[in-house]
Write a protein that holds these residues in place. Structure first.
Motif, PDB file in Angstrom:
ATOM      1  N   SER A 153      52.383 -29.876  54.112  1.00  0.00           N
ATOM      2  CA  SER A 153      52.062 -30.304  55.481  1.00  0.00           C
ATOM      3  C   SER A 153      52.515 -31.873  55.457  1.00  0.00           C
ATOM      4  CB  SER A 153      50.443 -30.659  55.652  1.00  0.00           C
ATOM      5  OG  SER A 153      49.960 -29.300  55.464  1.00  0.00           O
ATOM      6  N   GLY A 154      53.171 -32.565  54.422  1.00  0.00           N
ATOM      7  CA  GLY A 154      53.769 -33.798  54.497  1.00  0.00           C
ATOM      8  C   GLY A 154      52.737 -34.860  54.770  1.00  0.00           C
ATOM      9  N   VAL A 155      51.417 -34.822  54.097  1.00  0.00           N
ATOM     10  CA  VAL A 155      50.429 -35.691  54.431  1.00  0.00           C
ATOM     11  C   VAL A 155      49.965 -36.203  52.828  1.00  0.00           C
ATOM     12  CG1 VAL A 155      49.951 -34.758  56.447  1.00  0.00           C
ATOM     13  CG2 VAL A 155      48.682 -33.884  54.512  1.00  0.00           C
ATOM     14  N   ARG A 156      48.901 -37.054  53.003  1.00  0.00           N
ATOM     15  CA  ARG A 156      48.189 -37.620  51.914  1.00  0.00           C
ATOM     16  C   ARG A 156      46.805 -37.169  52.259  1.00  0.00           C
ATOM     17  NH1 ARG A 156      47.024 -43.490  49.297  1.00  0.00           N
ATOM     18  NH2 ARG A 156      44.933 -43.338  49.094  1.00  0.00           N
ATOM     19  N   ILE A 157      46.228 -36.861  51.028  1.00  0.00           N
ATOM     20  CA  ILE A 157      44.869 -36.390  51.073  1.00  0.00           C
ATOM     21  C   ILE A 157      43.810 -37.224  50.123  1.00  0.00           C
ATOM     22  CG2 ILE A 157      43.159 -34.426  50.460  1.00  0.00           C
ATOM     23  CD1 ILE A 157      45.224 -32.446  51.347  1.00  0.00           C
ATOM     24  N   ASP A 158      42.919 -37.819  50.916  1.00  0.00           N
ATOM     25  CA  ASP A 158      41.952 -38.722  50.081  1.00  0.00           C
ATOM     26  C   ASP A 158      40.655 -37.783  49.921  1.00  0.00           C
ATOM     27  OD1 ASP A 158      42.830 -41.540  49.600  1.00  0.00           O
ATOM     28  OD2 ASP A 158      43.637 -41.091  51.616  1.00  0.00           O
ATOM     29  N   VAL A 159      40.328 -37.830  48.510  1.00  0.00           N
ATOM     30  CA  VAL A 159      38.825 -36.951  48.189  1.00  0.00           C
ATOM     31  C   VAL A 159      37.903 -37.956  47.791  1.00  0.00           C
ATOM     32  CG1 VAL A 159      37.989 -35.402  46.600  1.00  0.00           C
ATOM     33  CG2 VAL A 159      40.225 -35.073  47.612  1.00  0.00           C
TER      34      VAL A 159
ATOM     35  N   THR B  99      31.915 -31.538  34.544  1.00  0.00           N
ATOM     36  CA  THR B  99      32.395 -32.711  34.480  1.00  0.00           C
ATOM     37  C   THR B  99      33.366 -32.729  35.906  1.00  0.00           C
ATOM     38  OG1 THR B  99      34.528 -32.206  33.445  1.00  0.00           O
ATOM     39  CG2 THR B  99      32.620 -32.713  31.881  1.00  0.00           C
ATOM     40  N   ASP B 100      33.641 -34.013  35.975  1.00  0.00           N
ATOM     41  CA  ASP B 100      34.703 -34.473  37.097  1.00  0.00           C
ATOM     42  C   ASP B 100      36.259 -33.988  36.799  1.00  0.00           C
ATOM     43  OD1 ASP B 100      32.942 -35.883  38.646  1.00  0.00           O
ATOM     44  OD2 ASP B 100      33.737 -37.957  38.150  1.00  0.00           O
TER      45      ASP B 100
ATOM     46  N   GLY C 256      36.674 -34.922  52.320  1.00  0.00           N
ATOM     47  CA  GLY C 256      37.759 -35.857  52.194  1.00  0.00           C
ATOM     48  C   GLY C 256      38.443 -36.241  53.702  1.00  0.00           C
ATOM     49  N   HIS C 257      39.614 -36.731  53.344  1.00  0.00           N
ATOM     50  CA  HIS C 257      40.158 -37.049  54.854  1.00  0.00           C
ATOM     51  C   HIS C 257      41.823 -36.795  54.806  1.00  0.00           C
ATOM     52  CE1 HIS C 257      36.396 -38.809  55.363  1.00  0.00           C
ATOM     53  NE2 HIS C 257      36.524 -38.422  56.560  1.00  0.00           N
ATOM     54  N   VAL C 258      42.428 -36.472  55.891  1.00  0.00           N
ATOM     55  CA  VAL C 258      43.903 -36.335  55.615  1.00  0.00           C
ATOM     56  C   VAL C 258      44.448 -37.892  56.350  1.00  0.00           C
ATOM     57  CG1 VAL C 258      46.128 -35.155  56.523  1.00  0.00           C
ATOM     58  CG2 VAL C 258      43.969 -33.929  56.034  1.00  0.00           C
ATOM     59  N   ARG C 259      45.548 -38.245  55.498  1.00  0.00           N
ATOM     60  CA  ARG C 259      45.915 -39.618  55.752  1.00  0.00           C
ATOM     61  C   ARG C 259      47.384 -39.489  56.024  1.00  0.00           C
ATOM     62  NH1 ARG C 259      41.362 -42.128  53.173  1.00  0.00           N
ATOM     63  NH2 ARG C 259      39.872 -42.528  55.058  1.00  0.00           N
ATOM     64  N   GLU C 260      48.194 -40.607  56.551  1.00  0.00           N
ATOM     65  CA  GLU C 260      49.604 -40.444  56.349  1.00  0.00           C
ATOM     66  C   GLU C 260      50.024 -40.816  54.839  1.00  0.00           C
ATOM     67  OE1 GLU C 260      52.166 -42.866  59.036  1.00  0.00           O
ATOM     68  OE2 GLU C 260      50.595 -42.572  60.704  1.00  0.00           O
ATOM     69  N   GLY C 261      50.950 -40.200  54.384  1.00  0.00           N
ATOM     70  CA  GLY C 261      51.496 -40.573  53.045  1.00  0.00           C
ATOM     71  C   GLY C 261      51.867 -39.126  52.276  1.00  0.00           C
ATOM     72  N   ASP C 262      51.724 -39.353  51.139  1.00  0.00           N
ATOM     73  CA  ASP C 262      51.840 -38.126  50.009  1.00  0.00           C
ATOM     74  C   ASP C 262      50.782 -38.132  48.969  1.00  0.00           C
ATOM     75  OD1 ASP C 262      53.523 -38.929  47.895  1.00  0.00           O
ATOM     76  OD2 ASP C 262      54.548 -39.826  49.673  1.00  0.00           O
ATOM     77  N   GLY C 263      50.670 -36.992  48.502  1.00  0.00           N
ATOM     78  CA  GLY C 263      49.953 -37.104  47.329  1.00  0.00           C
ATOM     79  C   GLY C 263      48.354 -36.874  47.656  1.00  0.00           C
TER      80      GLY C 263
ATOM     81  N   ALA D  68      41.646 -39.502  44.653  1.00  0.00           N
ATOM     82  CA  ALA D  68      40.273 -39.440  44.380  1.00  0.00           C
ATOM     83  C   ALA D  68      39.684 -40.717  44.155  1.00  0.00           C
ATOM     84  CB  ALA D  68      40.009 -38.380  43.320  1.00  0.00           C
ATOM     85  N   ASP D  69      38.735 -41.139  45.188  1.00  0.00           N
ATOM     86  CA  ASP D  69      38.090 -42.184  45.149  1.00  0.00           C
ATOM     87  C   ASP D  69      39.383 -43.370  45.146  1.00  0.00           C
ATOM     88  OD1 ASP D  69      35.656 -41.238  45.741  1.00  0.00           O
ATOM     89  OD2 ASP D  69      35.024 -41.545  43.772  1.00  0.00           O
ATOM     90  N   GLY D  70      40.548 -43.276  45.649  1.00  0.00           N
ATOM     91  CA  GLY D  70      41.739 -44.255  45.572  1.00  0.00           C
ATOM     92  C   GLY D  70      42.551 -43.909  44.674  1.00  0.00           C
ATOM     93  N   GLU D  71      42.091 -43.274  43.466  1.00  0.00           N
ATOM     94  CA  GLU D  71      43.113 -43.060  42.192  1.00  0.00           C
ATOM     95  C   GLU D  71      44.151 -41.570  42.631  1.00  0.00           C
ATOM     96  OE1 GLU D  71      42.469 -42.993  37.373  1.00  0.00           O
ATOM     97  OE2 GLU D  71      40.729 -42.479  39.033  1.00  0.00           O
TER      98      GLU D  71
END
Lengths: 266, 266
Positions: B192-198, B212-213, B243-250, B253-256
């Motif tokens: 999709s060409g996006v970044r996903i934050d979990v 475990t995580d 989570g949320h879909v943001r601009e970017g890639d990758g 998880a909690d910013g990591e």
């Protein structure tokens, strides 16, 4: 995948190296052509047109990319013979090369032709080759590496178009010859509750030099289409009448039991 | 097979003994349930309803009829969870038990949901379990033979109905979690060409005690459905926003970074 008929016919076949093919006798391109042909012939034998293939492949991790590329090319080119496409697949690691081919087909409004509709009084007709592949395998085993029989083993040419064509003409039962003419006509005879009489001299017109009567009756893998249909219906040039449907059971060649009753061959 | 939509979706998966399952840990009934579940989850993730399965099986000639009967029963019972049926198969001899499952599905007029439609601003939601199966495998390896995690490994319960349901709600991308949440969200992010934050604390609501995580982020085979959808759309009870879909890639998880960028896990 489009299914304009609102129905879809589907068939799966699994091919295992060392049992269904040997890498020393076949390029991966040939394996692709061969497994696609075998799988699509099943669909044609229902009177349907193959539309899409999905392919599962298990193979050792050290196989070359060239091998799988050749396989994919062979699958694609054979599918194109029917206007069909490879639409998906799965590739996993396994100890033995194993190819699973699923073919979807479209009936275009036809009823599916089964093995169970043969009627007493029908003729038995075949389109395609009989015994060529079996004779070609024997030639390969004897060290021969080319010639028409070896080519026939490497690259079967099922008469795909004949399936839908004779379905439209009213074929009552149909099968692709993959286990040998005797066994496959036996499947029709058993499913339909009839006896089938085969005329050997008519059948031999579908074999060629180097093909024995045993190859003709028991050799599979040419994927000819054998079908029953009412007597007197004009068939296309590629179809030869080789026998008749009678009351009783079993398959007979020139009056001798070859499947069921006194089974000489298996 | 009926294809009322005039289209059919199709998927094939291949499972090899010793790689995808072990006979010492799973009855053949469990293998049947498991491979049918994995295959049908692919179809649900497109927003389609599984309608029919065809199954190819290669196995050693000395395997028991009980084993194959159990497999067939497991396939049938799992298919029934979706109202689907086993409509065909092929059984051949092979050195290694290999099961190829093709599933056909019907879209009932819907567009197929792919991996490539996630939009910046969408939320990321998951239905089903995360990490249970991976934790269950670890428990089996440690000698444990029962409990909820082992059961989860033996018998995944994909939320089949959620696929068509959230497709109707406007899901923009969907995948079944078979490689692990990080990798599978990574497939959506890349396509999709996006970044996903979990959000890890939200994700943990889909795990359980003993998970475990790392199990949660990298464990596959629970076949949860992960999807993206416009923010503010009311989802069903079984769906959790993680989570949320943001601009970017990758995937982060909690910013990591957990997939793409700095990939900690593969």
């Amino acid at each position: 995948v489009s299914a304009p008929d609102g129905r879809v016919v589907v068939s799966i076949d699994v091919f295992v190296e060392g049992r269904h093919f040997r890498r020393e006798w076949l390029t991966s391109y040939d394996v692709g052509r061969r497994v696609a042909a075998a799988s699509m012939a099943d669909i044609a034998a229902m009177g349907a047109v193959p539309t899409a293939l999905v392919v599962g492949l298990a193979m050792p991790a050290d196989m070359s990319a060239e091998w799988t590329d050749g396989l994919a090319d062979g699958l694609r080119d054979e599918a194109a013979q029917c206007g069909a496409h490879i639409v998906g697949g799965d590739l996993v690691a396994g100890d033995q090369v194993t190819v699973a081919v699923t073919v979807l087909g479209d009936l275009n409004g036809r009823a599916a032709v089964t093995r169970s509709g043969a009627r007493v009084g029908d003729v038995v007709a075949v389109a395609g080759r009989l015994g060529w592949s079996a004779a070609g395998l024997r030639a390969l085993q004897a060290g021969q590496t080319d010639g028409p029989l070896v080519d026939a083993f490497r690259r079967p040419v099922p008469p795909y178009d004949v399936g839908p064509f004779v379905s439209d003409l009213g074929a009552t039962a149909m099968i692709d010859v993959s286990d040998g003419l005797a066994a496959d006509l036996g499947h029709i005879a058993r499913a339909s509750g009839v006896r089938i009489d085969v005329d050997m001299s008519a059948s031999r017109t579908l074999s060629t030099d180097g093909v024995t009567d045993d190859d003709l009756l028991t050799g599979g893998e040419d994927h000819a289409l054998a079908f029953t249909i009412g007597a007197g219906i004009a068939l296309s040039d590629g179809c030869s009448i080789i026998g008749h449907v009678r009351e009783g059971d079993g398959v007979f060649a020139d009056g001798e039991a070859i499947f069921g009753g006194h089974d000489h061959f298996s």
